[in-house]
Design an enzyme around this catalytic site. Structure first.
Site, mmCIF file in Angstrom:
data_model
loop_
_atom_site.group_PDB
_atom_site.id
_atom_site.type_symbol
_atom_site.label_atom_id
_atom_site.label_comp_id
_atom_site.label_asym_id
_atom_site.label_seq_id
_atom_site.Cartn_x
_atom_site.Cartn_y
_atom_site.Cartn_z
ATOM 1 N N MET A 74 10.856 24.284 -0.455
ATOM 2 C CA MET A 74 10.142 23.293 -1.267
ATOM 3 C C MET A 74 11.100 22.440 -2.109
ATOM 4 S SD MET A 74 7.068 23.877 -4.008
ATOM 5 C CE MET A 74 5.983 24.706 -2.857
ATOM 6 N N TYR B 61 14.884 31.239 3.901
ATOM 7 C CA TYR B 61 13.629 31.912 4.253
ATOM 8 C C TYR B 61 13.573 32.201 5.745
ATOM 9 C CZ TYR B 61 11.323 30.742 -0.214
ATOM 10 O OH TYR B 61 10.969 30.642 -1.524
ATOM 11 N N LYS C 226 0.837 -1.207 0.000
ATOM 12 C CA LYS C 226 0.000 0.000 0.000
ATOM 13 C C LYS C 226 0.874 1.260 0.000
ATOM 14 C CE LYS C 226 -0.214 -0.341 5.022
ATOM 15 N NZ LYS C 226 -0.992 -0.861 6.165
HETATM 16 C C1 LIG Z 1 -0.301 -1.608 7.027
HETATM 17 C C2 LIG Z 1 -0.915 -2.810 7.623
HETATM 18 C C3 LIG Z 1 -0.133 -3.933 7.921
HETATM 19 C C4 LIG Z 1 1.379 -3.916 7.843
HETATM 20 O O1 LIG Z 1 1.883 -3.273 8.982
HETATM 21 P P1 LIG Z 1 3.457 -3.132 9.226
HETATM 22 O O2 LIG Z 1 3.549 -2.621 10.600
HETATM 23 O O3 LIG Z 1 3.963 -2.152 8.210
HETATM 24 O O4 LIG Z 1 4.050 -4.481 9.050
HETATM 25 C C5 LIG Z 1 -0.786 -5.086 8.333
HETATM 26 N N1 LIG Z 1 -2.136 -5.117 8.472
HETATM 27 C C6 LIG Z 1 -2.905 -4.044 8.231
HETATM 28 C C7 LIG Z 1 -4.373 -4.145 8.427
HETATM 29 C C8 LIG Z 1 -2.330 -2.848 7.816
HETATM 30 O O5 LIG Z 1 -3.098 -1.779 7.612
#
Ligand SMILES: *Cc1c(COP(=O)(O)O)cnc(C)c1O
Length: 406
Positions: free
Chosen positions: A338, A290, A58
């Site tokens: 930036m 800045y 993800k």
């Molecule tokens: C992101 C996520 C994981 C993985 O978690 P890590 O701590 O990065 O290993 C596992 N289960 C769910 C439901 C998640 O959202």
């Protein structure tokens, strides 16, 4: 499989995606992604879990690049499963030729059920009301949709409450186009030794939910609880027959693991670099950047590098933290803007235009881990790598013999 080859063709065409640690000439700022280390991490995780491992990809594979990471894991490490947060991420994987099972851990919103069904994505159900929606979409296409029921055993986030689980199981009973493939839960605090009893209670509640699910006539094939922290701190047998791993897969979960157990042998996959493209000597008393938040107190050599908050550095790093130049720490001075950041390279002998400043990674014996880098930003390494924006070129290192077998 031609689809895999296609994906690798794209990987090879990715900017700087050479197999050999060839030149970075022409790159002013880049993240290097070592897919060989990623593969080693995956293989170790599978051994540790003694079960299939769902590679969590993800959020652009935690900033490492969704498609190259998933493609390499599938073809070079024979990854068992992929986990994404949204249907869109799952569709992108399928379109790139990922053929392994994919779970959308965040479920779907109304209107996204068609993608879930069309692209053969397993999904969670954030609410009992989604059962009918999914059943209708699957029935319309004459297919069976796979669901993994997420039970809320203590995190209070996504996941069905006990009442909702009961209602969901009831709603699922007449569905002929949904198969309950999994029962899962997510740990809230598996990294905290003082919360171990809380995690054990989550495991106990999950076992009760499994009994309830079986009593309702379902036989979920996958029972899964562990994230990185859970796999690290609890016996794999207590956390089911599938492990959902993100942080440890990328070797960057050091600050999200229980300190009560030895660190795992996984190694970091990502490093972050930029070249010095401006260098000047200024006298004491010169304001920099800045807001003039930094004024030199001595004659200073100031290096400018093309990484800023538009790339994923955080403005909170202004006047905090360091990069490595020629193996030495060069402090960040002035505001992170930036597009550019300034470094004090007064103490770096022979510093020259084009020298590489490493924000995450090693130069010789000197190391700034993603965890160190993130601590300066008052956050954890997972947020730091996920924050790297699309502007940062990802340069992939991989073993070409791994990619020709596809
Ligand atoms: C992101 C996520 C994981 C993985 O978690 P890590 O701590 O990065 O290993 C596992 N289960 C769910 C439901 C998640 O959202």
């Amino acid at each position: 499989m031609s689809s895999c080859n296609d994906a690798f063709a794209r990987l090879r065409l990715a900017p700087g995606g050479q197999a050999a640690p060839a030149t970075t000439a022409g790159l002013a700022a880049w993240a290097e992604i070592d897919l060989r280390q990623l593969k080693r991490n995956y293989q170790w995780l599978r051994q540790r879990a003694g079960a299939p491992v769902m590679a969590m990809v993800k959020a652009n594979a935690y900033g490492h690049g969704l498609l190259p990471v998933a493609t390499y894991l599938q073809d070079a490490a024979q990854a068992d499963w992929f986990g994404v947060a949204t249907p869109e991420e799952g569709v992108a994987l399928r379109q790139a030729g990922i053929a392994r099972p994919i779970l959308v851990i965040g479920g779907f919103w109304l209107g996204q059920e068609a993608a879930v069904v069309d692209y053969d994505l397993a999904t969670t159900l954030p609410d009992p009301s989604y059962v009918a929606v999914l059943e209708r979409a699957a029935a319309a296409r004459g297919v069976i949709a796979a669901v993994h029921l997420e039970v809320d055993t203590g995190i209070g986030r996504l996941g069905l409450s006990p009442d909702q689980l009961t209602a969901t199981l009831k709603a699922l009973q007449p569905c002929r186009h949904i198969r309950v493939d999994g029962l899962m839960t997510h740990f809230a605090a598996a990294d905290a030794p003082e919360q171990a009893d809380f995690t054990r209670e989550q495991i106990r509640r999950h076992a009760l939910a499994l009994e309830q699910t079986r009593a309702a006539g379902f036989a979920p094939r996958y029972v899964h609880l562990a994230n990185s922290a859970g796999l690290h701190a609890f016996p794999p047998a207590a956390t089911g027959n599938l492990a959902r791993i993100g942080g440890l897969l990328y070797g960057i979960a050091g600050d999200a693991l229980s300190p009560a157990f030895p660190p795992p042998p996984t190694g970091p996959v990502l490093s972050l670099h930029a070249r010095i493209l401006g260098l000047k000597a200024v006298p004491a008393g010169t304001p920099l950047g800045y807001g003039c938040t930094f004024t030199t107190r001595r004659p200073t050599r100031v290096a400018t590098v093309p990484l800023g908050y538009g790339d994923g550095l955080h403005r909170i790093q202004s006047n905090r933290g360091d990069a490595l130049v020629r193996g030495r720490k060069a402090p960040i001075i002035g505001r992170v803007s930036m597009d550019v950041t300034m470094l004090d390279v007064t103490e770096v002998p022979d510093v020259a235009l084009g020298d590489v400043a490493t924000f995450i990674g090693a130069q010789g014996a000197a190391v700034i881990s993603a965890e160190d880098y993130a601590a300066v930003m008052d956050t954890i390494a997972l947020e730091a790598t996920t924050s790297l924006t699309a502007r940062v070129t990802r340069r992939y290192l991989f073993d070409p013999t791994d990619t020709s077998s596809a």
